[in-house]
Design a protein around this motif. Sequence first.
Motif, short mmCIF file in Angstrom:
data_model
loop_
_atom_site.label_atom_id
_atom_site.label_comp_id
_atom_site.label_asym_id
_atom_site.label_seq_id
_atom_site.Cartn_x
_atom_site.Cartn_y
_atom_site.Cartn_z
N PHE A 119 27.71 23.37 2.90
CA PHE A 119 28.48 22.12 2.84
C PHE A 119 28.34 21.32 4.13
O PHE A 119 28.11 20.11 4.11
CB PHE A 119 29.96 22.41 2.58
CG PHE A 119 30.85 21.23 2.84
CD1 PHE A 119 30.92 20.18 1.94
CD2 PHE A 119 31.60 21.15 4.02
CE1 PHE A 119 31.72 19.07 2.19
CE2 PHE A 119 32.40 20.05 4.27
CZ PHE A 119 32.46 19.01 3.36
N TRP A 120 28.47 21.99 5.28
CA TRP A 120 28.43 21.24 6.54
C TRP A 120 27.03 20.73 6.85
O TRP A 120 26.87 19.70 7.51
CB TRP A 120 28.99 22.09 7.68
CG TRP A 120 30.49 22.11 7.63
CD1 TRP A 120 31.29 23.13 7.24
CD2 TRP A 120 31.36 21.01 7.92
NE1 TRP A 120 32.61 22.75 7.27
CE2 TRP A 120 32.68 21.46 7.70
CE3 TRP A 120 31.16 19.71 8.36
CZ2 TRP A 120 33.78 20.63 7.90
CZ3 TRP A 120 32.25 18.89 8.55
CH2 TRP A 120 33.55 19.35 8.33
N CYS A 123 23.93 14.75 -1.82
CA CYS A 123 24.83 15.37 -0.84
C CYS A 123 26.28 14.96 -1.08
O CYS A 123 27.20 15.79 -0.96
CB CYS A 123 24.41 14.97 0.57
SG CYS A 123 22.87 15.72 1.14
N MET A 177 26.60 22.81 -6.15
CA MET A 177 26.05 21.94 -5.11
C MET A 177 24.53 21.85 -5.25
O MET A 177 23.94 20.76 -5.14
CB MET A 177 26.44 22.47 -3.72
CG MET A 177 27.92 22.33 -3.40
SD MET A 177 28.32 22.58 -1.65
CE MET A 177 28.06 24.33 -1.48
N ALA A 181 26.96 17.67 4.77
CA ALA A 181 27.82 16.66 5.39
C ALA A 181 27.09 15.97 6.54
O ALA A 181 27.18 14.75 6.71
CB ALA A 181 29.11 17.31 5.88
N GLY A 213 29.03 17.63 -1.98
CA GLY A 213 30.14 17.78 -1.06
C GLY A 213 31.48 17.53 -1.70
O GLY A 213 32.48 18.22 -1.42
#
Length: 624
Positions: free
Chosen positions: A387-388, A361, A152, A391, A365
């Motif tokens: 991740f969130w 992103c 990521m 998001a 993601g």
Amino acid sequence: MIRTNYYLIVLMLVLGITPLLDSGYQHWIIFLDSLLVGIAVIKALSSRIPVGWDKLTGGLFAAYIMAGLVSLIASYNPHETLVEVVKLTIYLGVFFLAAALNKEERQRLLRLLVLVIFLVALVGLLLFLLIDTRRIEATFVNANPLGIYLVMGFFLAAIQYLSDGKWAFLTAASVIGSGVILTGSRGSMLAGLLPFTVLVIGVIWQIKTQSNFKAAQRLGQVVLAVIIMVGLLSSIAPALQGHYGQLLDSQAGQELLKRNVLRTGNFVSGSVGGRWSFWKVAVKEFRDNPIIGVGAGNYHNAYFQYWNQDRFYSRFTHNHYLQVLAETGALGFALFLLALAALARQVWLNRNRKDSLYQGCVLAGTAFLLHIGIDFSWDMPAVTVTFWALAGVAGSRLEHEEASRLRLKPVFAGLMLLMLVLTGLQAGSWLIARQGAVLEDNKNYQEAIDKYQLAVKIYPLRYDYWSHISYSADRLYRQTNNEDYYIQAVTALDRALALNPGNYYLWTVKGAYLANQGIMDQAEIAYKKAVQNGGFYPAPYGDLGFYLLKQGKLAEAQAVFSQGIKWYPAAVRTAPQVAKVKLLIDAIKLHQGLAQVYQSDGKNLLEEQQKEKVKEITDSIKEK
């Protein structure tokens, strides 16, 4: 003067501290994250800031958290279900706060994320170079979740470099990309392959439509830098650590990469075979508990009830979609998928955003959502909280007309308050129980009981606190012969079993208590439940076997000892190094028990074979 929102500061603290200090399962960092996020979200709700997320996404995510609460009804361990609910609520809060950031704040958050992930990768590379040439773990507890975390970060840094050409992002992408390779996480690299292919196609499209070769040149620079760095590190590290005399040994580097990255020897029998076994267990758990599952966070507590009678065990399913199905049933699974679908829709609505942050992103993601289908990265808070946050950034509608006031304010405020209350109770009882553990270690059993009783008054759902009360009371009974302590020990043990019926050790202790009371039929049942819940661990087989031996049931004892001997190598293989000696000591007892059975039957040759096995294991322990 640059304005800094308090929720941007909170996000920076959470995303910076969690991976650097503690990326594991259930640790003190979760308490800190919960307090920071909960207070920030409640303050944001009270200040009526515009909401950058889609109410459908937030509502479905909140509904999924509530499904986790509903799974308490069938949970094998209610405490672990509530811990999972706390973590999910942290992710919801991070998503909410990230979606409320404006464009400038999102850029600042990106720079921090890239810096943190760069530092984590750098720690791993330095340890690889100077200390240990095995797969890098850096500040994480396992290489696989570290791998997707770095993937990521690679997309965030690489996309930014393709956009603005700053050398700082080239350096970050090179270091992070090298870290991805040296984790040896094949699943992470596989999950990153599709987003990377999309990135390459996008670069080719720029060449075709705009005759823009800059992005292609920069992507080539990133890939080349990663290849060179991995090659140099792999060739130099063995020499620096004294394994080879030559400083740059390409053959040693190739062998190292083959060992760490390809790992062809155990791919089918280990990685694939293990995952297939874990997935079958998850399906079995779901079939028996189709509506609300075995309890959020409880896949592992129910594992040996649905064991495939093989050499595999895992705390996690290595497929989070199946884990959600097993732990929260059809209800939670449907809400989880709907929440992800709503999130994808929310992000898709922003597809006309041309900024590199959005693109990074989305790619990052996507890699994460692919990876959780083949590994346990969701269960590492440092990865999932990242991740969130991404998001929320990618899905933010703050600059669009859709940005609105939050209509589900009571629901979200209630979840945050629940999280803060649970965190306070869990953290408070944990701090007191730690004092009890010190007293227990020093054999101050009455004082230890007092501390643990205070801990369970604050938070009564920790089975291990009740187990410690039982243990300390039993020690006092043995010292004083006071029946009140014995009653206290039995009562506390029953409370512990009610909170965690899948714990084989508790069933073993229950069997011993019942045997002491002369209730032999119930004692045998308890010992057999210990074996049922112990899977391939040797201790419960030994306890049941010796119990049967004392009852004169030689044939049954022989069968139990033999079964334990068949399975204990799997327990030793899967255990961390620090636990292997204890398992081998338990294994010795199995061979000793079987030797006694053969001695009673007059089978001297078989008895000697078991004694030889005892000697062999004892010698191996001495070597360790």
